[in-house]
Design a protein around this motif. Sequence first.
Motif, PDB file in Angstrom:
ATOM      1  N   ILE A  85       0.959  -1.064  -0.100  1.00  0.00           N
ATOM      2  CA  ILE A  85      -0.009  -0.042  -0.176  1.00  0.00           C
ATOM      3  C   ILE A  85       0.861   1.281  -0.047  1.00  0.00           C
ATOM      4  O   ILE A  85       0.678   2.398  -0.563  1.00  0.00           O
ATOM      5  CB  ILE A  85      -0.947  -0.136   1.188  1.00  0.00           C
ATOM      6  N   LYS A  99      -8.071  10.095  -0.265  1.00  0.00           N
ATOM      7  CA  LYS A  99      -8.661   9.191   0.685  1.00  0.00           C
ATOM      8  C   LYS A  99      -7.480   8.405   1.368  1.00  0.00           C
ATOM      9  O   LYS A  99      -7.577   8.391   2.758  1.00  0.00           O
ATOM     10  CB  LYS A  99      -9.454   8.181   0.041  1.00  0.00           C
ATOM     11  N   LEU A 100      -6.572   7.952   0.748  1.00  0.00           N
ATOM     12  CA  LEU A 100      -5.406   7.051   1.381  1.00  0.00           C
ATOM     13  C   LEU A 100      -4.780   8.022   2.336  1.00  0.00           C
ATOM     14  O   LEU A 100      -4.448   7.711   3.585  1.00  0.00           O
ATOM     15  CB  LEU A 100      -4.532   6.723   0.325  1.00  0.00           C
ATOM     16  N   ASP A 150      -5.942  10.893   3.966  1.00  0.00           N
ATOM     17  CA  ASP A 150      -6.891  11.001   5.238  1.00  0.00           C
ATOM     18  C   ASP A 150      -6.705   9.771   6.024  1.00  0.00           C
ATOM     19  O   ASP A 150      -6.650   9.868   7.303  1.00  0.00           O
ATOM     20  CB  ASP A 150      -8.165  11.247   4.663  1.00  0.00           C
ATOM     21  N   VAL A 151      -6.766   8.622   5.430  1.00  0.00           N
ATOM     22  CA  VAL A 151      -6.884   7.362   6.538  1.00  0.00           C
ATOM     23  C   VAL A 151      -5.605   7.058   7.128  1.00  0.00           C
ATOM     24  O   VAL A 151      -5.629   6.577   8.181  1.00  0.00           O
ATOM     25  CB  VAL A 151      -7.461   6.316   5.388  1.00  0.00           C
ATOM     26  N   PHE A 210      -5.574   8.758  10.310  1.00  0.00           N
ATOM     27  CA  PHE A 210      -6.187   7.777  11.342  1.00  0.00           C
ATOM     28  C   PHE A 210      -5.606   6.718  11.573  1.00  0.00           C
ATOM     29  O   PHE A 210      -5.451   6.299  12.761  1.00  0.00           O
ATOM     30  CB  PHE A 210      -7.576   7.681  10.361  1.00  0.00           C
ATOM     31  N   LEU A 211      -4.980   5.864  10.800  1.00  0.00           N
ATOM     32  CA  LEU A 211      -4.352   4.795  11.137  1.00  0.00           C
ATOM     33  C   LEU A 211      -2.947   4.773  11.875  1.00  0.00           C
ATOM     34  O   LEU A 211      -2.584   4.233  12.982  1.00  0.00           O
ATOM     35  CB  LEU A 211      -3.911   4.050   9.751  1.00  0.00           C
ATOM     36  N   ARG A 212      -2.209   6.258  11.622  1.00  0.00           N
ATOM     37  CA  ARG A 212      -0.987   6.596  12.477  1.00  0.00           C
ATOM     38  C   ARG A 212      -1.514   6.668  13.697  1.00  0.00           C
ATOM     39  O   ARG A 212      -0.942   6.093  14.757  1.00  0.00           O
ATOM     40  CB  ARG A 212      -0.593   7.798  11.828  1.00  0.00           C
ATOM     41  N   ASP A 213      -2.722   7.329  14.086  1.00  0.00           N
ATOM     42  CA  ASP A 213      -3.178   7.363  15.761  1.00  0.00           C
ATOM     43  C   ASP A 213      -3.303   5.947  16.149  1.00  0.00           C
ATOM     44  O   ASP A 213      -3.437   5.884  17.168  1.00  0.00           O
ATOM     45  CB  ASP A 213      -4.410   7.979  15.479  1.00  0.00           C
ATOM     46  N   LEU A 214      -3.789   4.968  15.284  1.00  0.00           N
ATOM     47  CA  LEU A 214      -4.011   3.487  15.806  1.00  0.00           C
ATOM     48  C   LEU A 214      -2.738   2.808  15.938  1.00  0.00           C
ATOM     49  O   LEU A 214      -2.794   1.731  16.286  1.00  0.00           O
ATOM     50  CB  LEU A 214      -4.967   2.883  14.956  1.00  0.00           C
ATOM     51  N   GLY A 215      -1.596   3.478  15.643  1.00  0.00           N
ATOM     52  CA  GLY A 215      -0.134   2.788  15.742  1.00  0.00           C
ATOM     53  C   GLY A 215      -0.116   1.904  14.397  1.00  0.00           C
ATOM     54  O   GLY A 215       0.722   0.990  14.655  1.00  0.00           O
ATOM     55  N   ILE A 216      -0.584   2.115  13.578  1.00  0.00           N
ATOM     56  CA  ILE A 216      -0.498   1.297  12.359  1.00  0.00           C
ATOM     57  C   ILE A 216       0.255   1.918  11.131  1.00  0.00           C
ATOM     58  O   ILE A 216      -0.404   3.311  10.788  1.00  0.00           O
ATOM     59  CB  ILE A 216      -1.996   0.578  11.702  1.00  0.00           C
ATOM     60  N   LEU A 218       1.275   2.505   7.226  1.00  0.00           N
ATOM     61  CA  LEU A 218       0.968   1.688   5.878  1.00  0.00           C
ATOM     62  C   LEU A 218       2.256   1.333   5.313  1.00  0.00           C
ATOM     63  O   LEU A 218       3.321   1.958   5.449  1.00  0.00           O
ATOM     64  CB  LEU A 218       0.418   2.873   4.968  1.00  0.00           C
ATOM     65  N   ARG A 228      -1.523  -4.417  14.089  1.00  0.00           N
ATOM     66  CA  ARG A 228       0.000  -3.923  14.284  1.00  0.00           C
ATOM     67  C   ARG A 228       0.979  -4.721  14.093  1.00  0.00           C
ATOM     68  O   ARG A 228       2.105  -4.425  14.318  1.00  0.00           O
ATOM     69  CB  ARG A 228      -0.271  -3.295  15.850  1.00  0.00           C
ATOM     70  N   LEU A 239      -1.558   4.046  21.472  1.00  0.00           N
ATOM     71  CA  LEU A 239      -2.247   4.977  20.416  1.00  0.00           C
ATOM     72  C   LEU A 239      -1.970   6.262  20.651  1.00  0.00           C
ATOM     73  O   LEU A 239      -1.641   6.912  21.673  1.00  0.00           O
ATOM     74  CB  LEU A 239      -3.865   4.619  20.351  1.00  0.00           C
ATOM     75  N   LYS A 240      -2.627   7.387  19.578  1.00  0.00           N
ATOM     76  CA  LYS A 240      -2.380   8.644  19.767  1.00  0.00           C
ATOM     77  C   LYS A 240      -3.994   9.317  19.713  1.00  0.00           C
ATOM     78  O   LYS A 240      -4.732   8.823  18.915  1.00  0.00           O
ATOM     79  CB  LYS A 240      -1.239   9.046  18.913  1.00  0.00           C
ATOM     80  N   ARG A 263     -12.468  12.285   8.057  1.00  0.00           N
ATOM     81  CA  ARG A 263     -11.514  11.751   7.198  1.00  0.00           C
ATOM     82  C   ARG A 263     -11.970  10.324   6.687  1.00  0.00           C
ATOM     83  O   ARG A 263     -11.273   9.975   5.488  1.00  0.00           O
ATOM     84  CB  ARG A 263     -10.101  11.083   8.320  1.00  0.00           C
TER      85      ARG A 263
END
Lengths: 91, 180
Positions: A7, A76-77, A79-80, A83-89, A91, B89, B123-124, B178
């Motif tokens: 991705i 969209k990618l 933006d997402v 969001f994923l960075r905040d979830l600790g993920i 790409l 993760r 998380l953040k 988002r």
Amino acid sequence: MKRRSRIAIIMDILSYIESEGGEALATRTAQATGLAYDRLIELLEELEKKGIIEMIADEKSRRVILTRKGRALLSKLRDVEGFLRDLGIQL
Amino acid sequence: MDVTSYIIGFAGFASAIFYLVSSISLLRLYYMLGGELWLRLSLGFAFLCLSQAAMVFSLTVWDARLSYALYSSAPALALSGFYMLWSSRRLPEARLAASPLVLAPALLDLLASAFALTLSRKLKGYARGGFSLIALAHALRALGVLAPPGPLPVIILVTAEIVRAFGALIMAAGYVRRLL
């Protein structure tokens, strides 16, 4: 160097094409994204089937054009991605 | 239904919509680009949506048996959702953490709370605040089960569900633009 996910590679490709005004040469795209030309073409063919890019080939070169659907997807990618960075993920 | 039920119902419903929007948005990316990550995340949010819906209906249906079934399914669904997000993760300890699922089905709320709390520490932003509140809500639900019969367990349950819905609403406020 950390291995990029599929991705992340697709995002790099689309971002580069966008930075070139929505149209770029495949050879330059391969250089800019650090991909082997054959691997890039393989990915571009997949993206073309889904209407994300268009490829126009002539005898000397192959141009890649970002479609409207591709621009929307890139937006969209991005933006997402936040969001994923905040979830600790990543790409 | 009294005012409290309406508030919980509305907040819970709004939260479920946020999870549903997230799930659909991520599923669309999966169809567009492929990749297991999108599918796992989409399923994670779908489970959280189902859990939220189960919670809302457990408080609003009149049939006691159905209400109990929904009540007990809510943490199991939430736990599945947290695990999906956690495993996205790609941390090796996530596999180890899953083993108590088989050993202690009676402590699903505590497990959901522990998972959500552990997840939230990494998380953040809004996600951290949201998942911390969801962890707190599951801990309260577990506490509610241990409380002596009377009005106290009901008060704890209502508080827990308000906290849980509020946690999801925090994330909705931060991320819905988002994802739409």
